[in-house]
Write an enzyme that holds these catalytic residues in place. Structure first.
Site, PDB file in Angstrom:
ATOM      1  CB  THR A 151      -0.859  -0.032   1.278  1.00  0.00           C
ATOM      2  OG1 THR A 151      -1.610  -1.242   1.254  1.00  0.00           O
ATOM      3  CG2 THR A 151      -1.687   1.143   1.458  1.00  0.00           C
ATOM      4  CB  VAL A 152       1.159   4.420  -1.631  1.00  0.00           C
ATOM      5  CG1 VAL A 152       2.206   3.679  -2.444  1.00  0.00           C
ATOM      6  CG2 VAL A 152      -0.094   4.687  -2.449  1.00  0.00           C
TER       7      VAL A 152
END
Length: 534
Positions: A353-354
């Site tokens: 994820t970011v």
């Protein structure tokens, strides 16, 4: 020159600014958000610009074909956006088994769910942005068209993914992944320029149509045609009927601070449950073996229950309010003993994820997260679009008795979670730690580091982390103090010292002084983290 070789310990300091701040895992993406702030956009516009840029400059962690969640503080109120997509209407456990699977595969066409990212950008822009979406996406389009040089951690994960995919993604449906992300027959190197004209074209269409082209227009048609050709489930109808959902954030009070998360189907509730259990036990002491033992035990209880019960909200067998209640917290705290436990799910009362954070001088703040789930996602790229589709459906189960059983139109248990902190009704700020099932554990550790130990945002992120894996197994970072490792082993924990920090999450923090408006930020030393300020 080895850009991943660091023989000397380094440290970062907290970053301060007044007019605006963008904290994320990639410097060019942070600059994209800052550019939009300087053009007159607000924190919401900056968050969209940063998120769009991250799909280009960090494709190893997210993409246009993923999901997103956001917590938005504006005009003295916190708003939650759930932009996770459901399973396709044509999918079922029977249909998956008929394709020869007894579990939901991690890659390929089957685990693809409806992407929520483009709809999240459009919804945030329409509701709270100041600039047109088309203008906000300009920096991301520029990076995709002109190209950019790979940063060190990005290059590391890109090369690792290519090596894995080369030996396993051998059928026709995966061809576009290699054409897009390994155009020279290999992964690009650190410092080498990579561009994606198809990605730029898709971003431009999303901006010009407020994302409707993705869900109803030419892009949607390309996605459906590809799915039909290769036997996938996602259809144009699934895309056309999708809308992100505005939700009321959930919270718990931890020592005078309200800690906020998105409600299920996200796993943010696990962090709140763990904090509730832990505050029944702990004393305000600096880290020692007893404190760490209680933290780990509280987290494993919360995680065990979260995995057992969290799914799409309507399908949960127990109410959110009960799992966040003092009654639940006290009952679970009472089970924590001096030795490490192997937890069983909580017995239901009868009857996962970011990441980026943005802030502006008007007081707006955004905590935002988006992901393709496992790195590049499903391994499926729609030809001619640059869109890497997520594999979020892998988290569903084919077990009919489990709350997270796969069904058409249902949203799965979701790992990505943004966090937010308030005190006495005023914003303290946005925080998040990305990384699969590490995320609620990272939230828990960042919150306790900040509130219990009064660590500045950079130090709160830099403190060596632990990660509960299963049973009595706990992983710790290489820099984790050995005397604590030995003490935890004596308490029955099976401690593994990791060789690197890659699995321990990547976080960002922006706090705001309510009296002066001064912003202070910390960024992740475990990745190519950066803070852009104005």
């Amino acid at each position: 020159m080895d850009y991943l070789y660091h023989p000397f310990q380094a440290k970062r300091h907290t970053v301060f600014a007044k007019k605006g701040m963008v904290a994320t895992s990639q410097p060019l993406a942070a600059q994209a958000g800052l550019e939009i702030l300087q053009k007159g956009g607000n924190a919401i516009d900056a968050a969209i610009a940063t998120a769009a840029a991250l799909t280009v400059v960090e494709p190893t962690s997210n993409g246009i074909g993923g999901d997103a969640f956001a917590l938005v503080w504006t005009k003295g109120k916190l708003h939650g956006l759930n932009a996770s997509g459901p399973a396709p209407q044509s999918i079922s456990a029977k249909a998956i088994r008929e394709k020869g699977h007894e579990t939901i595969p991690a890659f390929g066409l089957i685990p693809i769910t409806v992407p929520g990212v483009p709809a999240a950008w459009a919804e945030l822009s329409i509701q709270y942005g100041k600039l047109p979406l088309q203008e906000v996406l300009i920096p991301a389009i520029r990076y995709a068209e002109e190209g950019y040089p790979l940063t060190p951690i990005l290059g590391k994960y890109w090369k690792g993914a290519y090596k894995r995919f080369k030996s396993t993604f051998t059928t026709e449906e995966f061809a576009a992944w290699f054409e897009t992300f390994a155009p020279d027959g290999r992964a690009p190197e650190i410092g080498e320029i990579w561009s994606s004209p198809d990605h730029a074209k898709t971003l431009r269409a999303i901006g010009e149509s407020n994302a409707r082209d993705f869900y109803e227009g030419e892009i949607a048609t390309k996605i459906e045609d590809f799915m039909k050709k290769h036997g996938g489930f996602l259809s144009k109808e699934d895309l056309a009927t999708y809308k992100p959902e505005w939700v009321e954030p959930i919270s718990t009070n931890y020592k005078g601070y309200d800690v906020w998360e998105i409600p299920p189907n996200g796993q943010g509730m696990i962090a709140l449950m763990a904090l509730n259990i832990y505050k029944q036990l702990n004393k305000p002491e600096w880290q020692n073996a007893n404190i760490l033992h209680e933290q780990i035990e509280a987290m494993k209880l919360a995680f065990t229950d979260g995995k057992a019960f969290i799914t799409d909200l309507d399908a949960m067998p127990v109410k959110v309010n009960h799992l966040l209640s003092d009654e639940y917290a006290k009952s679970r705290a009472e089970t924590i003993l001096e030795e490490a436990s192997d937890p069983e799910p909580y017995e239901l009362p009868k009857g996962g994820t970011v990441y980026l954070a943005t802030a502006d001088e008007e007081g707006n703040m955004v905590s935002y997260i988006q992901s393709n789930y496992m790195g590049f996602g499903s391994g499926i790229v729609v030809p001619g679009t640059g869109i890497a589709l997520q594999n979020r459906g892998h988290d569903f189960t084919l077990n009919e008795s489990h709350p997270n059983f796969i069904e058409p139109g249902k949203r799965t248990f979701h790992t990505i979670i943004p966090g937010f902190l308030t005190q006495d009704g005023q914003a303290v700020g946005a925080f998040g730690v990305m990384g699969g099932y590490m995320q609620p554990q990272g939230h828990f550790q960042v919150v306790t580091n900040t509130i219990d130990y009064l660590l500045n945002p950079q130090a709160a992120l830099d403190m060596p982390r632990w990660q509960w894996i299963k049973g009595k197994t706990v992983h710790v970072e290489p820099e984790f103090p050995n005397y604590l490792v030995q003490s935890l082993v004596r308490k029955g924990h099976d401690i593994h010292v990791a060789s690197d920090t890659g699995s321990f999450g990547r976080g960002q923090i922006i706090w705001r002084n309510p009296e002066t408006g001064v912003l202070q930020g910390g960024t992740e030393s475990r990745t190519d983290g950066s803070i852009a300020v104005w």
